[in-house]
Write an enzyme that holds these catalytic residues in place. Structure first.
Site, PDB file in Angstrom:
ATOM      1  N   ASN A 137      -2.186  13.138  -3.969  1.00 11.44           N
ATOM      2  CA  ASN A 137      -3.311  13.638  -4.769  1.00 11.44           C
ATOM      3  C   ASN A 137      -3.727  15.039  -4.334  1.00 11.44           C
ATOM      4  O   ASN A 137      -3.999  15.904  -5.162  1.00 11.44           O
ATOM      5  CB  ASN A 137      -4.516  12.693  -4.663  1.00 11.44           C
ATOM      6  CG  ASN A 137      -4.407  11.516  -5.622  1.00 11.44           C
ATOM      7  OD1 ASN A 137      -3.787  11.625  -6.666  1.00 11.44           O
ATOM      8  ND2 ASN A 137      -4.988  10.398  -5.258  1.00 11.44           N
TER       9      ASN A 137
ATOM     10  N   GLU B 117      -4.840   2.505  -4.044  1.00 10.69           N
ATOM     11  CA  GLU B 117      -3.373   2.550  -4.009  1.00 10.69           C
ATOM     12  C   GLU B 117      -2.812   1.262  -3.427  1.00 10.69           C
ATOM     13  O   GLU B 117      -1.712   1.231  -2.896  1.00 10.69           O
ATOM     14  CB  GLU B 117      -2.877   3.773  -3.215  1.00 10.69           C
ATOM     15  CG  GLU B 117      -3.252   3.794  -1.750  1.00 10.69           C
ATOM     16  CD  GLU B 117      -4.551   4.550  -1.463  1.00 10.69           C
ATOM     17  OE1 GLU B 117      -4.653   5.108  -0.368  1.00 10.69           O
ATOM     18  OE2 GLU B 117      -5.461   4.578  -2.318  1.00 10.69           O
TER      19      GLU B 117
ATOM     20  N   ASP C 231      -1.766   9.673 -10.615  1.00  8.22           N
ATOM     21  CA  ASP C 231      -1.844   8.594 -11.616  1.00  8.22           C
ATOM     22  C   ASP C 231      -0.449   8.183 -12.079  1.00  8.22           C
ATOM     23  O   ASP C 231      -0.167   6.997 -12.275  1.00  8.22           O
ATOM     24  CB  ASP C 231      -2.669   9.042 -12.829  1.00  8.22           C
ATOM     25  CG  ASP C 231      -4.168   9.090 -12.522  1.00  8.22           C
ATOM     26  OD1 ASP C 231      -4.547   8.649 -11.413  1.00  8.22           O
ATOM     27  OD2 ASP C 231      -4.936   9.561 -13.375  1.00  8.22           O
TER      28      ASP C 231
ATOM     29  N   ASP D   8       0.850  -1.179   0.000  1.00  9.32           N
ATOM     30  CA  ASP D   8       0.000   0.000   0.000  1.00  9.32           C
ATOM     31  C   ASP D   8       0.894   1.240   0.000  1.00  9.32           C
ATOM     32  O   ASP D   8       1.843   1.323   0.786  1.00  9.32           O
ATOM     33  CB  ASP D   8      -0.875  -0.032   1.256  1.00  9.32           C
ATOM     34  CG  ASP D   8      -2.050   0.919   1.160  1.00  9.32           C
ATOM     35  OD1 ASP D   8      -3.104   0.485   0.696  1.00  9.32           O
ATOM     36  OD2 ASP D   8      -1.895   2.094   1.540  1.00  9.32           O
TER      37      ASP D   8
ATOM     38  N   HIS E 235      -4.414  14.879  -9.258  1.00 11.67           N
ATOM     39  CA  HIS E 235      -4.651  13.487  -9.663  1.00 11.67           C
ATOM     40  C   HIS E 235      -3.769  13.025 -10.813  1.00 11.67           C
ATOM     41  O   HIS E 235      -3.455  11.840 -10.912  1.00 11.67           O
ATOM     42  CB  HIS E 235      -6.131  13.275 -10.001  1.00 11.67           C
ATOM     43  CG  HIS E 235      -6.990  13.223  -8.777  1.00 11.67           C
ATOM     44  ND1 HIS E 235      -7.148  12.070  -8.036  1.00 11.67           N
ATOM     45  CD2 HIS E 235      -7.689  14.183  -8.139  1.00 11.67           C
ATOM     46  CE1 HIS E 235      -7.926  12.323  -6.999  1.00 11.67           C
ATOM     47  NE2 HIS E 235      -8.273  13.596  -7.038  1.00 11.67           N
TER      48      HIS E 235
END
Length: 215
Positions: free
Chosen positions: A98, A133, A107, A90, A103
């Site tokens: 973010n 994530e 990404d 994780d 974003h």
């Protein structure tokens, strides 16, 4: 008159044979065309099936793809008598990435993490993005110690990476990951197997992050 009749009959038969040959040739062409279309449809179906099992952003397996792989792996445990290991990973504080950088940068980080994990595995090993994530690495025939070593090597490689934003070219600093590792126990359900890896991951999260916990 009889000869004329025979000649007429023969002519008629020849005509019918030619008609049959022409029909047969048409039928053959239609059959070939249908076969081509079926092949094309089969390829398309295989493509759609493949796409349905992939995460569009990172191009690795998605949750559905992961579920299929883990089911097949557990089903073959009895035949091969090797017990798979599972690593859950994780990204630490991903929400901050973010929130601070947007974003698009988030990404980019997800794609980089997926590619880095994918380059660390081999053979029948599978990597999947199973949540926002969260990533899973399924190792069908790696011993527990090997899975722990792999997770630790991934952890330290992320710790050394300096992520840069492709948009602003600014550094994002270090992005770390927490890991949970476990080995399948004979006869247990898939849910229990995943749950145990999840517990190991939460232990890493709750005791400081950027670490590997095995249970």
């Amino acid at each position: 008159a009889m000869v004329a009749n025979v000649g007429g009959v023969l002519k008629k038969i020849k005509h019918e044979i030619r008609a049959l040959e022409s029909t047969s040739s048409n039928f053959k062409n239609q059959l070939e065309q249908a076969t081509r279309e079926i092949k094309h449809l089969k390829n398309k179906m295989a493509q759609y099936r493949d796409e349905a099992l992939k995460d569009p952003l990172t191009r690795i397996a998605n949750r559905r793809g992961f579920d299929q792989h883990i089911e097949a792996t557990i089903a073959s445990v009895n035949q091969h008598n090797t017990f798979p290991c599972l690593i859950l990973a994780d990204i630490d504080y991903f929400k901050n990435v973010n929130d601070i950088h947007g974003h698009l940068v988030g990404d980019h980080v997800l794609r980089l993490v997926a590619a880095t994990i994918k380059s660390s595995i081999k053979g029948r090993d599978i990597v999947a993005r199973i949540g926002g994530e969260e990533f899973a690495v399924l190792l069908p025939s790696t011993p527990f110690e090997g899975a722990m070593t792999l997770a630790e090597s991934m952890r330290s490689s992320f710790e050394r990476l300096n992520f840069k934003s492709r948009v602003s070219r600014k550094t994002l600093g270090t992005i770390t990951l927490s890991f949970g590792v476990t080995k399948y126990k004979e006869g247990e359900s898939i849910d229990d197997f995943i749950q145990r890896a999840d517990e190991a991951l939460y232990k890493s999260k709750n005791t400081g992050r950027n670490k590997v916990t095995g249970i």
